[in-house]
Design a protein around this motif. Structure first.
Motif, short mmCIF file in Angstrom:
data_model
loop_
_atom_site.label_atom_id
_atom_site.label_comp_id
_atom_site.label_asym_id
_atom_site.label_seq_id
_atom_site.Cartn_x
_atom_site.Cartn_y
_atom_site.Cartn_z
N MET A 1 18.15 -11.59 4.20
CA MET A 1 16.80 -11.93 4.53
C MET A 1 16.54 -11.86 6.03
O MET A 1 15.45 -11.56 6.44
CB MET A 1 16.51 -13.35 4.07
N ALA A 2 17.52 -12.16 6.84
CA ALA A 2 17.33 -12.20 8.29
C ALA A 2 17.01 -10.83 8.86
O ALA A 2 16.45 -10.72 9.94
CB ALA A 2 18.57 -12.77 8.95
N ASP A 3 17.37 -9.74 8.15
CA ASP A 3 17.12 -8.39 8.65
C ASP A 3 15.75 -7.85 8.24
O ASP A 3 15.38 -6.75 8.64
CB ASP A 3 18.20 -7.43 8.13
N TYR A 4 15.00 -8.60 7.45
CA TYR A 4 13.70 -8.13 6.98
C TYR A 4 12.72 -8.03 8.14
O TYR A 4 12.58 -8.95 8.94
CB TYR A 4 13.14 -9.06 5.90
N GLU A 5 12.07 -6.89 8.25
CA GLU A 5 11.04 -6.70 9.26
C GLU A 5 9.69 -6.56 8.59
O GLU A 5 9.56 -5.85 7.59
CB GLU A 5 11.33 -5.45 10.09
N ILE A 6 8.72 -7.22 9.13
CA ILE A 6 7.36 -7.11 8.59
C ILE A 6 6.82 -5.74 8.98
O ILE A 6 6.86 -5.36 10.16
CB ILE A 6 6.47 -8.23 9.15
N PRO A 7 6.34 -4.96 8.01
CA PRO A 7 5.83 -3.64 8.34
C PRO A 7 4.55 -3.73 9.18
O PRO A 7 3.82 -4.72 9.09
CB PRO A 7 5.53 -3.01 6.97
N PRO A 8 4.29 -2.72 10.00
CA PRO A 8 3.06 -2.75 10.80
C PRO A 8 1.83 -2.74 9.89
O PRO A 8 1.86 -2.13 8.82
CB PRO A 8 3.14 -1.48 11.64
N PRO A 9 0.76 -3.42 10.29
CA PRO A 9 -0.43 -3.47 9.44
C PRO A 9 -1.11 -2.10 9.36
O PRO A 9 -1.13 -1.35 10.33
CB PRO A 9 -1.34 -4.48 10.14
N GLU A 10 -1.59 -1.79 8.20
CA GLU A 10 -2.34 -0.56 7.99
C GLU A 10 -3.56 -0.88 7.14
O GLU A 10 -3.48 -1.72 6.24
CB GLU A 10 -1.48 0.48 7.26
N PRO A 11 -4.69 -0.24 7.42
CA PRO A 11 -5.87 -0.51 6.59
C PRO A 11 -5.64 -0.06 5.15
O PRO A 11 -4.99 0.96 4.90
CB PRO A 11 -6.98 0.31 7.25
#
Length: 81
Positions: A1-11
Motif C-alpha cells: 500500500m505504501a507504494d500506491y501513487e494517486i494518478p494525476p487528475p483528468e477530466p
C-alpha cells in the motif's frame, strides 16, 4: 500500500458535459467573472448569502454558485427596506 501513487487528475466525460451545460449559462446570461461598475453579485437581490465570497444565485435564469465579484445581465439592486 505504501507504494500506491494517486494518478494525476483528468477530466471525465461528466466534466465535459457539465462544462458544455455551464457554457450555455455563461453565453445566455452574459455571466462575467468581474463586476460591471458598482454592480456585482454581492450587492444583487439574488445573491443568497451576502456575507459569503461564493454563494447561490437564485435568479430563475441562473440558479448556480457565483462569486461575490461576478456580474450578469439580470443584476438587480437590493430594495431599501
Amino acid at each position: 500500500m505504501a507504494d500506491y501513487e494517486i494518478p494525476p487528475p483528468e477530466p471525465k466525460e461528466i466534466d465535459e458535459k457539465n462544462w458544455l451545460e455551464l457554457q450555455h449559462f455563461i453565453d445566455r446570461a452574459v455571466l462575467r467573472g468581474h463586476p460591471s461598475g458598482d454592480e456585482r453579485c454581492r450587492n444583487c437581490l439574488y445573491y443568497l448569502d451576502t456575507d459569503a465570497d461564493l454563494t447561490y444565485c437564485w435568479h430563475p435564469q441562473i440558479r448556480i454558485l457565483v462569486g461575490e465579484d461576478w456580474w450578469c445581465q439580470w443584476w438587480e439592486a437590493i430594495p431599501d427596506e
